[in-house]
Design an enzyme around this catalytic site. Structure first.
Site, short mmCIF file in Angstrom:
data_model
loop_
_atom_site.label_atom_id
_atom_site.label_comp_id
_atom_site.label_asym_id
_atom_site.label_seq_id
_atom_site.Cartn_x
_atom_site.Cartn_y
_atom_site.Cartn_z
N HIS A 65 0.83 -1.20 0.00
CA HIS A 65 0.00 0.00 0.00
C HIS A 65 0.87 1.25 0.00
O HIS A 65 1.92 1.31 0.63
CB HIS A 65 -0.96 0.01 1.19
N ASP A 67 -0.54 4.26 0.83
CA ASP A 67 -1.07 5.19 1.83
C ASP A 67 -0.40 4.99 3.18
O ASP A 67 0.14 3.92 3.48
CB ASP A 67 -2.59 5.04 1.97
N ASP A 98 6.38 1.35 7.18
CA ASP A 98 5.03 0.86 6.86
C ASP A 98 4.39 1.72 5.79
O ASP A 98 3.64 2.64 6.11
CB ASP A 98 4.19 0.87 8.14
N GLU A 132 -5.26 0.94 2.45
CA GLU A 132 -5.01 -0.17 3.36
C GLU A 132 -5.13 0.27 4.81
O GLU A 132 -5.63 -0.46 5.66
CB GLU A 132 -3.61 -0.76 3.11
N GLU A 133 -4.71 1.50 5.09
CA GLU A 133 -4.74 2.01 6.46
C GLU A 133 -6.11 2.54 6.85
O GLU A 133 -6.36 2.82 8.02
CB GLU A 133 -3.70 3.13 6.64
N GLU A 161 4.31 -5.98 4.38
CA GLU A 161 4.08 -5.44 5.72
C GLU A 161 5.32 -5.66 6.60
O GLU A 161 6.02 -6.66 6.46
CB GLU A 161 2.86 -6.10 6.38
N HIS A 347 3.59 3.48 12.76
CA HIS A 347 2.49 4.31 13.26
C HIS A 347 2.92 5.21 14.41
O HIS A 347 2.06 5.84 15.05
CB HIS A 347 1.29 3.45 13.69
#
Length: 374
Positions: A65, A67, A98, A132-133, A161, A347
């Site tokens: 992903h 995003d 990520d 995805e997030e 991931e 994150h």
């Protein structure tokens, strides 16, 4: 351009879900000269890219992903979150781990592989999404739906991931638990706390049932999955005044479940407990994903061999952690694993990745391609 330089270019694009900010176009500019056919799939606010080189089976797919989650308070960051700062051997920025670092490693590994093996067996594909997030509605599920409709089957899928714990390749995710969320509203009668006989407190009514749900033993798990867990994530009742009995009690909970349970069986057991306590309630469910497992097969074998050959490490298989888009790909029959950088800062403020780790990851990805398609 090196893996690190490409990762920097991707990080500098503030692609907070569902924005892509040109990341997929940039990646496509590297893949197209290698013979990839690019297909942009836009569904509502989400941009997806399906890129494929070759038409024959088996089909190996890199999935990921573009995003990222919001950066939060930028003043809390050591370096600006979208500046892609290189400092003392680390690359800092939102998405470094990520998963823009993984995407850069995938592209560079593919570039090197195709240049060395232009007539490789089978096909190589990239499945990228900008959702995805976030709500994960118009991203990978929609792409998979499109591919399935035209009978375009992925045989092996590597999701980038951040799977590693301490060192690159020390952990490979060969499955994930299922995720099931319940939104429960228990109804009562609002009233004055001094006149409880004229009201009905839904918190009091639900308390015993909630305690029973928390104490319930859902299953024992198995050799691949830990036992199913039940967790309350949100609670709300009342008007904010201290002298008002609430009329409704809102509770949100989540199951992370093993293959020993199903979404249907968990729903039935929850409803049985609530009904046993004679509650007046409504309950809405959201199945975020079924559990999946790649127990064995050529993809897992090739991945384990590649990690050992490049790093001299023996990898550990794990199904722990949250969900990933692998849950949408595995039901098609594909073998799915997840392999990416160390996940310690994902994150978080000051998200970062070791530059050396991205180079190692590039080498591992390239070796996996060699094991599968040469």
């Amino acid at each position: 351009m090196s893996t690190i330089e490409l990762a920097c270019e991707l990080i500098q694009r503030p692609s907070v879900t569902p924005a892509d900010e040109g990341c997929q176009e940039l990646i496509g500019s590297y893949l197209q000269p290698l013979g990839f056919k690019l297909e942009s799939m836009v569904f509502a606010d989400t941009t997806n890219l399906w890129a494929r080189r070759g038409t024959k089976a088996p089909l190996f797919c890199f999935a990921g992903h573009t995003d990222v989650v919001p950066a939060g308070a930028e003043h809390a960051w050591r370096f600006p979150p979208f500046a892609a700062t290189r400092h003392e051997g680390y690359l800092y920025g939102r998405g470094a781990a990520d998963m823009k670092g993984s995407l850069a490693a995938m592209v560079k590994a593919t570039q090197r592989f195709v240049q060395k093996h232009p007539d490789h067996q089978g096909s190589i594909a990239f499945l990228l999404t900008s959702d995805e997030e976030g709500p994960f509605i118009n991203g990978t599920p929609k792409v998979i739906e499109t591919l399935e409709a035209r009978q375009e089957k992925i045989d092996w899928c590597l999701v980038g991931e951040p799977s590693s714990t301490n060192l690159v390749g020390d952990v490979v995710k060969n499955g994930r638990r299922g995720s099931l969320t319940g939104d429960l509203v228990v109804f009562g009668i609002q009233g004055h706390v001094a006149y409880p006989h004229l009201a009905e407190n839904p918190v009091h009514k639900a308390a015993v049932a909630i305690a029973e749900l928390c104490a319930e033993h859902w299953d024992d798990g198995n050799q691949y999955f830990p036992p199913t867990s039940f967790q309350i994530s949100n609670l709300h009742a009342g008007t904010g005044a201290g002298n008002v009995i609430p009329g409704e009690f809102h509770l949100q909970f989540n199951f992370r479940f093993s293959t020993e349970s199903t979404a249907a069986s968990l729903k039935q057991r929850v409803i049985a407990i609530l009904d046993a306590h004679d509650l007046d309630y409504s309950l809405q469910w959201k199945l975020n994903g079924e559990p999946f497992l790649t127990e064995s097969g050529r993809l897992l074998e090739a991945t384990q061999m590649a990690i050992t050959e490049i790093t001299e490490r023996t990898t550990e298989l794990s199904t722990a952690g949250g969900t990933s888009d692998g849950r949408f790909i595995a039901p098609t029959g594909a073998q799915v694993i997840e392999l990416g950088p160390v996940n310690a800062t994902i994150h978080k403020v000051n998200e970062c990745v070791k530059e050396q780790d991205l180079e190692l990851l590039t080498d591992i990805y390239e070796r996996i391609l060699e094991h599968l398609l040469c």
